[in-house]
Design an enzyme around this catalytic site. Structure first.
Site, short mmCIF file in Angstrom:
data_model
loop_
_atom_site.label_atom_id
_atom_site.label_comp_id
_atom_site.label_asym_id
_atom_site.label_seq_id
_atom_site.Cartn_x
_atom_site.Cartn_y
_atom_site.Cartn_z
N ASP B 84 0.82 -1.28 -0.03
CA ASP B 84 0.06 -0.10 -0.04
C ASP B 84 0.85 1.10 -0.07
O ASP B 84 0.64 2.35 -0.59
CB ASP B 84 -1.09 0.00 1.13
CG ASP B 84 -2.30 -0.96 0.96
OD1 ASP B 84 -2.75 -0.80 -0.31
OD2 ASP B 84 -2.31 -2.03 1.71
N TYR B 121 -3.23 -0.65 8.80
CA TYR B 121 -2.09 -1.68 9.54
C TYR B 121 -1.57 -1.08 10.68
O TYR B 121 -1.32 -1.77 11.69
CB TYR B 121 -1.00 -1.88 8.44
CG TYR B 121 -1.58 -2.49 7.13
CD1 TYR B 121 -2.64 -3.46 7.17
CD2 TYR B 121 -1.23 -1.75 5.81
CE1 TYR B 121 -3.01 -3.93 5.67
CE2 TYR B 121 -1.72 -2.30 4.74
CZ TYR B 121 -2.55 -3.42 4.60
OH TYR B 121 -3.10 -3.42 3.57
N GLU B 181 -2.75 -5.64 -7.65
CA GLU B 181 -4.02 -5.30 -6.98
C GLU B 181 -4.72 -6.55 -7.17
O GLU B 181 -5.68 -7.10 -6.21
CB GLU B 181 -4.67 -4.24 -7.83
CG GLU B 181 -4.31 -2.73 -7.62
CD GLU B 181 -4.63 -2.30 -6.45
OE1 GLU B 181 -5.34 -2.81 -5.52
OE2 GLU B 181 -3.75 -1.18 -6.30
N GLU B 215 -9.74 -2.73 -2.97
CA GLU B 215 -8.99 -3.38 -3.85
C GLU B 215 -9.80 -3.76 -5.18
O GLU B 215 -9.15 -3.89 -6.25
CB GLU B 215 -8.02 -4.63 -3.43
CG GLU B 215 -7.38 -4.09 -2.15
CD GLU B 215 -6.35 -3.08 -2.13
OE1 GLU B 215 -6.07 -2.62 -3.37
OE2 GLU B 215 -5.54 -2.83 -1.20
N HIS B 218 -10.04 -0.69 -7.45
CA HIS B 218 -8.55 -0.78 -7.91
C HIS B 218 -8.20 -1.82 -9.10
O HIS B 218 -7.72 -1.48 -10.32
CB HIS B 218 -7.59 -0.91 -6.89
CG HIS B 218 -7.76 0.05 -5.79
ND1 HIS B 218 -6.85 0.05 -4.70
CD2 HIS B 218 -8.80 1.00 -5.51
CE1 HIS B 218 -7.48 0.93 -3.69
NE2 HIS B 218 -8.42 1.50 -4.14
#
Ligand SMILES: [Ca+2]
Ligand SMILES: [Ca+2]
Lengths: 341, 341
Positions: B84, B121, B181, B215, B218
């Site tokens: 990321d 995270y 991705e 995601e 994306h």
């Protein structure tokens, strides 16, 4: 120096705004600029969706605007759409030279918000006007020499850095950003707030309050970037550079006054050439003081449109589903956004 | 060709993904790629704030994970944070060559979402671990040669385009994005879903469901970019280039299988080397077919971890304040995201 996408030789503790030897990985738990966390939180909490604000009332009012009001409306929207568009294009470019991952993150978040702003103008135009008027407004800068000149002035500073990314051009671009966020939006805002105060186009004005709330974080972000840069690299902030920043602000203020007077043309109830001049000069003073520079117009000591400070606050408009949280958060935040418009 | 920040000589109707003569101004009411509007809407509606998901239960469970689970947890989080982070750095760079303002907008929105992912995270690490463990996880790639090799492989493709922005490198970067991705996240996701299915770390897994939902947009965005590019500039998609894309996918699949097997080490209940291999190969086939290329592993005809498709959907978890709207919107959307994981 353009940073690497990923710098595997990055060393912890070398983080600086530019020219640091950082990995560029996001690690929010070990950042250098602790204020960045507050920004991150505030910017996320400020999230809004233009379509949540119904423009039904404004659809009815739009045809009733006076010619003077319509003229100002068209040119202001065209200019603001330009400003948010070039911000969306310029911020990613700027970010490539920023070696503080948390600041790069904030620039990405800012770019995202500029996208929302630009789309909100599309929403307004598509809702209150027809396709012909809408296209005319989009293309206003192609016809209006004054508008084109303004657009060129800002775009050129950004473009110069884009082509020739020297430290001096970096400072110029950061300063231009600061002026754009802190000055260029404000005669547009004040026009819409003046209308809304008279009960005209109040929903559109609410959209501008959301935009305004975002712009305040952008403004203070660039204030902090300038302050941290000056702190970290005092040697590049020579007298000549400081003078240049001040002169850029003077030019910005002058452009904005001329523009504000041009678009309102003394034809808007509640706003006139003198008010605009004093208001923008007042803002110019505030912006310079905030980065530790001497004000340009010591004769202007107070805000001639002080009513805007309360009026532009979202807390006085209908609260939406984000509102409670935002207000709470801002109160709790260590950073004081309140001394800004 | 790097576009200008603002191109005042831009001409309407010349918009193409690259090398178009566009102004770069945002004008959502007159865009070329009408699907971009659906993406814009979906991506905005997908907005989420990590801290809205309480990790209280996971705090208690974290110390109870087996050694094998902890090992996988650490390495996967470290890798995902890397992915990321570089997305956040690379997308703005890619965007500078994209001459379709609506696509540049979507790339800015994507970059924003990658920032949220990376920060999530940090939130997980700060909540369920202590600072020492957290730092060890952040720095995992400095110690783990396999992880560093993976990071290098992707970063190098992006870096090459950064330094040498040829059309060929553009295609390579777009393809790398697509593989990242569509493949690189998935052994990580499947690990967390496998844990959650056994009632372990379910809140963390919910965060991954939100990330997963982003995601998917994306992934489909890059799918569309590749398809439109191929449509507009068939001459650059020679047999050699198409072969290269397929070979990059093969490499991506092989890396991800090796990585998935390495981090789980046959020590995780519900997941094993064979399952990982088949699952990732299955995804590789799907990704190639979606851009009109022949699959690599015709022997793999079904998803060996089909349960993930239902499990990863947020509609089956507790709804938050965005959920209702999101679900409604997605149903109404013209674009079908459902055929993707
Ligand atoms: Ca702004
Ligand atoms: Ca992503």
């Amino acid at each position: 120096i353009k940073k690497k996408i990923f710098n595997e030789n990055g060393v912890r503790g070398t983080e600086t705004l530019i020219e640091g030897n950082t990995t560029n990985l996001r690690e929010w738990n070990r950042i250098k600029y602790s204020w960045a966390k507050t920004f991150y939180r505030t910017m996320l909490n400020n999230f809004w969706i233009p379509e949540e604000i119904s423009l039904n009332e404004d659809i009815k009012q739009f045809p009733l605007l006076t010619n003077g009001e319509r003229n100002a409306f068209d040119k202001i929207i065209s200019f603001l759409n330009f400003l948010d568009s070039i911000q969306s294009e310029n911020l990613p470019n700027l970010s490539r030279y920023v070696t503080a991952p948390e600041i790069s993150s904030l620039l990405n978040i800012q770019a995202f918000q500029e996208e929302i702003h630009a789309q909100s103008y599309s929403y307004i135009l598509d809702t209150v006007t027809n396709p012909v008027t809408r296209d005319k407004i989009y293309d206003e800068w192609r016809e209006d020499k004054q508008l084109l000149e303004r657009n060129r002035y800002i775009a050129n500073i950004y473009q110069e850095f884009n082509e020739n990314p020297t430290t001096d051009n970096f400072i110029r671009t950061v300063t231009a950003n600061y002026i754009l966020e802190g000055i260029y939006f404000y005669s547009g805002f004040s026009f819409f707030y003046t209308l809304a105060r008279q009960g005209k186009m109040t929903a559109t004005s609410t959209i501008f309050k959301y935009i305004n709330r975002d712009e305040i974080t952008h403004l203070v972000l660039f204030q902090n970037i300038i302050k941290e840069l000056r702190n970290e690299k005092p040697e590049i902030f020579t007298q000549a550079v400081l003078m240049q920043i001040r002169e850029m602000m003077r030019t910005g203020v002058e452009h904005e006054i001329r523009w504000g007077q041009y678009v309102t043309n003394n034809e808007i109830l509640g706003i006139n050439d003198t008010l605009i001049e004093k208001y923008i000069k007042y803002l110019g003073n505030q912006r310079l003081k905030a980065i530790g520079l001497e004000e340009l117009y010591p004769e202007i000591t107070e805000n001639p449109m002080a009513w805007i400070e309360g009026f532009s606050s979202l807390n006085q408009t209908k609260t939406d589903f984000f509102e409670a949280k935002v207000t709470n958060y801002t109160k709790a935040a260590a950073y004081d956004f309140d001394d800004l418009e």
